[in-house]
Design a protein around this motif. Structure first.
Motif, PDB file in Angstrom:
ATOM      1  N   THR A   1     -35.360  44.098  13.344  1.00  0.00           N
ATOM      2  CA  THR A   1     -36.607  44.508  12.718  1.00  0.00           C
ATOM      3  C   THR A   1     -37.590  45.004  13.766  1.00  0.00           C
ATOM      4  N   ARG A   2     -37.621  44.326  14.890  1.00  0.00           N
ATOM      5  CA  ARG A   2     -38.554  44.695  15.940  1.00  0.00           C
ATOM      6  C   ARG A   2     -38.203  46.044  16.551  1.00  0.00           C
ATOM      7  N   TYR A   3     -36.923  46.248  16.817  1.00  0.00           N
ATOM      8  CA  TYR A   3     -36.442  47.527  17.334  1.00  0.00           C
ATOM      9  C   TYR A   3     -35.165  47.851  16.587  1.00  0.00           C
ATOM     10  N   GLN A   4     -35.164  48.927  15.841  1.00  0.00           N
ATOM     11  CA  GLN A   4     -33.984  49.284  15.062  1.00  0.00           C
ATOM     12  C   GLN A   4     -32.831  49.626  15.997  1.00  0.00           C
ATOM     13  N   PRO A   5     -31.703  48.946  15.891  1.00  0.00           N
ATOM     14  CA  PRO A   5     -30.578  49.258  16.775  1.00  0.00           C
ATOM     15  C   PRO A   5     -29.952  50.599  16.418  1.00  0.00           C
ATOM     16  N   TRP A   6     -29.393  51.239  17.402  1.00  0.00           N
ATOM     17  CA  TRP A   6     -28.701  52.515  17.210  1.00  0.00           C
ATOM     18  C   TRP A   6     -27.217  52.197  17.017  1.00  0.00           C
ATOM     19  N   LEU A   7     -26.835  52.015  15.778  1.00  0.00           N
ATOM     20  CA  LEU A   7     -25.467  51.701  15.427  1.00  0.00           C
ATOM     21  C   LEU A   7     -25.030  52.579  14.265  1.00  0.00           C
ATOM     22  N   PRO A   8     -23.827  53.112  14.293  1.00  0.00           N
ATOM     23  CA  PRO A   8     -22.902  53.076  15.434  1.00  0.00           C
ATOM     24  C   PRO A   8     -23.520  53.762  16.659  1.00  0.00           C
ATOM     25  N   SER A   9     -23.207  53.246  17.819  1.00  0.00           N
ATOM     26  CA  SER A   9     -23.710  53.872  19.037  1.00  0.00           C
ATOM     27  C   SER A   9     -23.048  55.241  19.221  1.00  0.00           C
ATOM     28  N   PRO A  10     -23.722  56.155  19.915  1.00  0.00           N
ATOM     29  CA  PRO A  10     -23.191  57.527  20.042  1.00  0.00           C
ATOM     30  C   PRO A  10     -21.840  57.573  20.752  1.00  0.00           C
ATOM     31  N   LEU A  11     -21.064  58.553  20.388  1.00  0.00           N
ATOM     32  CA  LEU A  11     -19.779  58.840  21.028  1.00  0.00           C
ATOM     33  C   LEU A  11     -19.897  60.218  21.665  1.00  0.00           C
TER      34      LEU A  11
ATOM     35  N   LEU B   1     -27.102  52.546  24.720  1.00  0.00           N
ATOM     36  CA  LEU B   1     -28.227  53.064  23.952  1.00  0.00           C
ATOM     37  C   LEU B   1     -28.512  52.259  22.685  1.00  0.00           C
ATOM     38  N   ILE B   2     -27.771  51.175  22.458  1.00  0.00           N
ATOM     39  CA  ILE B   2     -27.928  50.436  21.206  1.00  0.00           C
ATOM     40  C   ILE B   2     -29.345  49.904  21.026  1.00  0.00           C
ATOM     41  N   HIS B   3     -29.905  49.327  22.065  1.00  0.00           N
ATOM     42  CA  HIS B   3     -31.181  48.620  21.916  1.00  0.00           C
ATOM     43  C   HIS B   3     -31.902  48.585  23.253  1.00  0.00           C
ATOM     44  N   PRO B   4     -33.218  48.776  23.278  1.00  0.00           N
ATOM     45  CA  PRO B   4     -33.925  48.827  24.562  1.00  0.00           C
ATOM     46  C   PRO B   4     -34.008  47.496  25.291  1.00  0.00           C
ATOM     47  N   LEU B   5     -33.974  46.381  24.577  1.00  0.00           N
ATOM     48  CA  LEU B   5     -34.089  45.069  25.212  1.00  0.00           C
ATOM     49  C   LEU B   5     -32.771  44.306  25.244  1.00  0.00           C
ATOM     50  N   VAL B   6     -31.901  44.603  24.301  1.00  0.00           N
ATOM     51  CA  VAL B   6     -30.608  43.908  24.216  1.00  0.00           C
ATOM     52  C   VAL B   6     -29.519  44.976  24.102  1.00  0.00           C
ATOM     53  N   PRO B   7     -29.252  45.685  25.181  1.00  0.00           N
ATOM     54  CA  PRO B   7     -28.359  46.844  25.099  1.00  0.00           C
ATOM     55  C   PRO B   7     -26.885  46.477  25.194  1.00  0.00           C
ATOM     56  N   GLY B   8     -26.073  47.391  24.768  1.00  0.00           N
ATOM     57  CA  GLY B   8     -24.644  47.351  25.048  1.00  0.00           C
ATOM     58  C   GLY B   8     -23.932  46.153  24.481  1.00  0.00           C
ATOM     59  N   ASN B   9     -23.008  45.639  25.279  1.00  0.00           N
ATOM     60  CA  ASN B   9     -22.214  44.523  24.785  1.00  0.00           C
ATOM     61  C   ASN B   9     -23.048  43.268  24.588  1.00  0.00           C
ATOM     62  N   LYS B  10     -24.250  43.204  25.166  1.00  0.00           N
ATOM     63  CA  LYS B  10     -25.123  42.055  24.922  1.00  0.00           C
ATOM     64  C   LYS B  10     -25.515  41.988  23.452  1.00  0.00           C
ATOM     65  N   TRP B  11     -25.842  43.135  22.862  1.00  0.00           N
ATOM     66  CA  TRP B  11     -26.161  43.153  21.433  1.00  0.00           C
ATOM     67  C   TRP B  11     -24.984  42.648  20.617  1.00  0.00           C
ATOM     68  N   ARG B  12     -23.824  43.197  20.883  1.00  0.00           N
ATOM     69  CA  ARG B  12     -22.655  42.845  20.076  1.00  0.00           C
ATOM     70  C   ARG B  12     -22.289  41.371  20.230  1.00  0.00           C
TER      71      ARG B  12
END
Length: 314
Positions: free
Chosen positions: A9-19, A41-52
């Motif tokens: 809600t705070r930052y909309q994740p970019w999913l699916p992430s770009p290919l 590019l998924i999330h500015p504070l919790v990017p990449g595999n950290k988000w997943r």
């Protein structure tokens, strides 16, 4: 119980992430197609595999009534910063146990300062005690000792890898269209969770390649197998870990690796994180040079995180 402010809600994740296709004469001239899965590019504070890896854990923590998350990491841990930010968005207090008691009274580096800025309480252990705690993390006596100090906690190991994290990473292959026998999905391996999830989520015929960023880390093969057995009740034969492109060890970036990453950045305009991402791509290009992938192979390299910011302290 629902979180007061979900990180999505705070930052909309970019999913699916770009290919992103990589137009490069080097792999193309050897009949290999290369593309990048831009999880950075998924999330500015919790990017990449950290988000997943984190979001399934934090949702489970909230659902089970936890109000605090405790985890572990080094002085520049991406994981600690991500837990601090995501935990705050979920309304959870966070504790980061940091490797190195000499850091307790030292000025905070940019990474630890950011974790504290998101409300994380930092505690510092000497390296011997830190390693001993991680080795015994599943021991009931260790869990009791942690709870005696910090109260009831959702405990995440260093790097955040557990079965929930691997299951989060297993969602990635579904974002890659038309995977089949010619496909290899490659990622850096620090603790094994992302690779375990990718391998478990692949369709028949596709393969996963992990690139160990830690020297002498043959234990990672056993860790991936353990995660598969605990999370899926079976083993998978569609993955392997390369142990030859760690660059001398965790956090080490030899001149050859740095030169490779800089050249890649110049050609493609994509900044590469050096400790993980650059090593995975370094391995891919080396394998292509040695003609290890057969012509017609399509390699998808997962960009698991962004580079560290440029700061005055490193």
């Amino acid at each position: 119980m629902r979180p007061p402010m979900d990180i999505a809600t705070r930052y909309q994740p970019w999913l699916p992430s770009p290919l992103q296709d990589v137009h490069d004469e080097w792999p193309a001239g050897r009949g290999v197609e290369l593309r990048l899965k831009r999880d950075d590019l998924i999330h500015p504070l919790v990017p990449g595999n950290k988000w997943r890896k984190l979001t399934p854990n934090l949702r489970a923590a909230v659902e089970q009534g936890h109000t605090r998350v405790l985890t572990f990491g080094g002085a520049y841990s991406n994981h600690l910063r991500a837990v601090a930010a995501a935990g705050a968005a979920y309304g959870l207090s966070t504790v980061g146990v940091v490797r190195g008691d000499e850091l307790a009274d030292a000025p905070r580096n940019w990474s630890l300062a950011r974790a504290e800025a998101h409300g994380m309480e930092l505690a510092f252990l000497d390296r011997t005690g830190y390693r001993a705690t991680l080795r015994a993390l599943d021991d009931p006596a260790t869990r009791r000792a942690l709870e005696e100090r910090w109260g009831r906690c959702w405990v995440l190991p260093e790097g955040g890898t557990n079965v929930l994290a691997a299951r989060g990473a297993a969602e990635l292959p579904a974002e890659l269209p038309d995977l089949g026998e010619r496909d290899v999905v490659c990622c850096a391996v620090g603790t094994g969770g992302t690779l375990a999830g990718i391998a478990a989520g692949l369709p028949d015929g596709a393969r996963a390649l992990g690139v160990a960023v830690v020297r002498g880390a043959r234990y990672l093969d056993d860790e991936v197998t353990r995660l598969h057995e605990q999370g899926w009740g079976r083993s998978f034969g569609n993955w392997r870990i390369d142990h030859d492109h760690h660059g001398g060890g965790y956090g080490r970036v030899p001149a050859e690796l740095d030169a490779f990453a800089a050249a890649f950045e110049d050609r493609h305009g994509i900044a590469l994180e050096r400790r993980y991402v650059a090593k995975a791509l370094w391995c891919v290009y080396d394998l292509v040079e040695r003609r290890a992938p057969e012509p017609g192979t399509r390699i998808t390299a997962v960009i698991t995180g962004p580079p560290d910011p440029v700061t005055s302290d490193g």
